[in-house]
Motif scaffolding. Structure first.
Motif, PDB file in Angstrom:
ATOM      1  N   GLN A 107      -5.385   4.367 -72.631  1.00  0.00           N
ATOM      2  CA  GLN A 107      -5.997   4.316 -71.530  1.00  0.00           C
ATOM      3  C   GLN A 107      -6.185   5.503 -70.797  1.00  0.00           C
ATOM      4  OE1 GLN A 107      -4.048   1.810 -68.308  1.00  0.00           O
ATOM      5  NE2 GLN A 107      -6.069   0.914 -67.746  1.00  0.00           N
TER       6      GLN A 107
ATOM      7  N   VAL B  29      -9.578   7.234 -69.591  1.00  0.00           N
ATOM      8  CA  VAL B  29      -9.709   7.455 -68.297  1.00  0.00           C
ATOM      9  C   VAL B  29      -9.959   8.866 -67.860  1.00  0.00           C
ATOM     10  CG1 VAL B  29      -8.597   7.622 -65.920  1.00  0.00           C
ATOM     11  CG2 VAL B  29      -8.513   5.564 -67.284  1.00  0.00           C
TER      12      VAL B  29
ATOM     13  N   GLU C  42     -10.183   2.738 -65.459  1.00  0.00           N
ATOM     14  CA  GLU C  42      -8.975   2.075 -65.876  1.00  0.00           C
ATOM     15  C   GLU C  42      -8.913   0.618 -66.035  1.00  0.00           C
ATOM     16  OE1 GLU C  42      -6.255   3.098 -62.563  1.00  0.00           O
ATOM     17  OE2 GLU C  42      -5.898   5.161 -63.315  1.00  0.00           O
TER      18      GLU C  42
END
Length: 170
Positions: free
Chosen positions: A13, A17, A32
């Motif tokens: 993640q 992002v 996210e």
């Protein structure tokens, strides 16, 4: 599937992002949340999911996203993406009277709707942008919020088109 998307479907993640968090002005929360919807078959599918996340967000989060956008033609600090977009539309080279008009229109718009005027400026001139701002002042608050969110997605689309595999997260 393009190489960047293929790689990003496998990122954690944080890396995802880092790559896509700037698509929506100062709102990495969109990327996210989108990360949980991977894998994406196309960039268009990813963008569609991100726009759904924005449109499904609660009103407070939507307003925070809208208010994160800089006023057009203003001489203020803004993200590198916004600087490039405004430069491309000639908003960094306004004459004194044009800058004054934009300042007045921006103030009137913000007072009426509670967030800055948002439009995807790619391919537009300052005159076209000012005309659009004046026309959109006729909208209801709900119509304008929906229109602004649509423009936010259009801006994200243009930003995504310009993403390069050589960015920091790769």
């Amino acid at each position: 599937m393009d190489r960047l998307l293929h790689l990003s479907n496998n990122w954690d993640q944080t890396a995802f992002v880092a790559q896509y968090g700037s698509l929506f002005e100062c709102s990495p929360w969109v990327a996210e949340k989108a990360w949980h919807s991977r894998p994406f078959r196309t960039r268009e599918a990813m963008l569609k999911r991100m726009c759904e996340i924005v449109k499904d967000a609660d009103e407070a989060l939507q307003l925070k996203l809208l208010r994160a956008h800089p006023e057009l033609g203003a001489n203020i600090r803004m993200t590198k993406e916004s600087v490039a977009e405004q430069r491309g539309a000639g908003l960094d080279r306004l004459e004194r009277d044009e800058a004054y008009i934009f300042h007045q229109l921006n103030a009137k718009y913000r007072e009426r709707f509670g967030f800055p005027f948002i439009i995807a400026v790619k391919g537009l001139t300052p005159d076209m942008i000012a005309d659009s701002m004046q026309k959109r002042m006729m909208n209801t608050a709900e119509q304008e919020k929906e229109r602004a969110l649509g423009e936010v997605c259009k801006i994200a689309s243009f930003r995504l088109e310009h993403m390069d595999i050589n960015t920091e997260a790769s």
